[in-house]
Motif scaffolding. Sequence first.
Motif, short mmCIF file in Angstrom:
data_model
loop_
_atom_site.label_atom_id
_atom_site.label_comp_id
_atom_site.label_asym_id
_atom_site.label_seq_id
_atom_site.Cartn_x
_atom_site.Cartn_y
_atom_site.Cartn_z
N VAL A 1 -3.04 -13.51 -9.09
CA VAL A 1 -3.67 -13.64 -10.40
C VAL A 1 -5.11 -14.12 -10.24
O VAL A 1 -6.04 -13.61 -10.89
N ARG A 2 -5.32 -15.09 -9.35
CA ARG A 2 -6.65 -15.69 -9.19
C ARG A 2 -7.60 -14.83 -8.36
O ARG A 2 -8.79 -15.11 -8.30
N THR A 3 -7.08 -13.80 -7.70
CA THR A 3 -7.93 -12.94 -6.86
C THR A 3 -7.98 -11.51 -7.37
O THR A 3 -8.47 -10.62 -6.68
N ALA A 4 -7.44 -11.30 -8.59
CA ALA A 4 -7.44 -9.95 -9.17
C ALA A 4 -6.74 -8.95 -8.25
O ALA A 4 -7.26 -7.87 -7.95
N ASP A 5 -5.56 -9.33 -7.77
CA ASP A 5 -4.75 -8.47 -6.89
C ASP A 5 -5.51 -8.03 -5.66
O ASP A 5 -5.60 -6.83 -5.34
N ASN A 6 -6.05 -9.00 -4.95
CA ASN A 6 -6.73 -8.69 -3.68
C ASN A 6 -5.74 -7.99 -2.73
O ASN A 6 -4.59 -8.42 -2.60
N PRO A 7 -6.19 -6.93 -2.02
CA PRO A 7 -5.28 -6.17 -1.16
C PRO A 7 -4.58 -6.99 -0.09
O PRO A 7 -3.40 -6.76 0.20
N VAL A 8 -5.30 -7.96 0.51
CA VAL A 8 -4.68 -8.79 1.55
C VAL A 8 -3.56 -9.63 0.96
O VAL A 8 -2.46 -9.73 1.54
N ILE A 9 -3.83 -10.23 -0.18
CA ILE A 9 -2.82 -11.07 -0.85
C ILE A 9 -1.62 -10.23 -1.26
O ILE A 9 -0.46 -10.61 -1.02
N VAL A 10 -1.88 -9.08 -1.87
CA VAL A 10 -0.80 -8.22 -2.35
C VAL A 10 0.06 -7.72 -1.19
O VAL A 10 1.30 -7.72 -1.25
N LYS A 11 -0.59 -7.28 -0.12
CA LYS A 11 0.13 -6.76 1.04
C LYS A 11 1.04 -7.82 1.66
O LYS A 11 2.21 -7.54 1.99
N ASN A 12 0.53 -9.03 1.81
CA ASN A 12 1.34 -10.10 2.39
C ASN A 12 2.45 -10.53 1.44
O ASN A 12 3.56 -10.85 1.89
N TRP A 13 2.17 -10.52 0.15
CA TRP A 13 3.20 -10.85 -0.83
C TRP A 13 4.34 -9.84 -0.77
O TRP A 13 5.52 -10.20 -0.75
N GLU A 14 3.99 -8.55 -0.74
CA GLU A 14 5.00 -7.50 -0.67
C GLU A 14 5.82 -7.59 0.62
O GLU A 14 7.04 -7.37 0.62
N ALA A 15 5.15 -7.95 1.72
CA ALA A 15 5.86 -8.07 3.00
C ALA A 15 6.91 -9.17 2.93
O ALA A 15 8.06 -8.98 3.39
N LEU A 16 6.56 -10.30 2.33
CA LEU A 16 7.51 -11.41 2.24
C LEU A 16 8.62 -11.11 1.24
O LEU A 16 9.79 -11.44 1.49
#
Length: 271
Positions: free
Chosen positions: A219-234
């Motif tokens: 939310v705070r990074t406007a769906d930054n790719p690095v954040i989203v990718k790591n979130w999906e991995a976990l």
Amino acid sequence: MISPIISVIVGLGMYFACLKTGFYAQHPVWSIIFCILAFLAVQIIISLVIRKLSNRITAVLQGIMQETQRRIMVKQNQFMRRPLGQEQMIKELEKEQAIGIDQMIKALDLYKPLYLWQPMLKKQVNTMRMMFCYQKREFDQVDVLLKNCLLMDAQSISMKMARMYVNKEDDKALDKFYKRKCFRFRGNDAVLTASVYAWILVKRERFDDAIKALADAKVRTADNPVIVKNWEALVNGKVKHFNNSQIGDTWYALYLEKPKMQKVQQNVRYR
């Protein structure tokens, strides 16, 4: 601490001068106003003088940084004409960078006479010194300096979290520090701090907490790719796919992981 004391003394001096001359009895409101104005005037004058002196010291640091970058560029050009082994080239560049960092650490002592005049300056200088020592991997000195630093930017806060992880500080202390220091960050700053925090949580096998931290960071990074990718991995249970390498140099500068391929160019960072 000296500047507010001097300002208070001058303000009180103006107040008692008004009392002695009888001006206060005739114009009590204006006497108080003159007292406040005297206080503010001294504060402003001292602040301007200190700022001018600080700017001169900053110019010295910038000069050292630019000279260090120039020497590194000269070395790189030499390597292009006469290539050496990659490991040797990296060592030569790191040596030049270390010389520059040592010079900047020494130059920080120029701020010492200003500590008494600006209460928070010592902590600001300690933060710069800590970051330079971190670059040199002098972690014993880093841990000492961290006790008296002003941690406001994402990089220094990430360094603190990295040391908390290496020093095996408990989860409660880590969580409290992250929530207190990083809740305000947005954009790239939030990407770095949230990624560091999540990486530590993963290493400590707190996977659910890491997922929550990354969900908030999305939310705070406007769906930054690095954040989203790591979130999906976990979320999908693919812990081994968690990877902060796309963050780049700011991640590897924490020395929590080594890049798969060492880069020849080493940049001098200065804040």
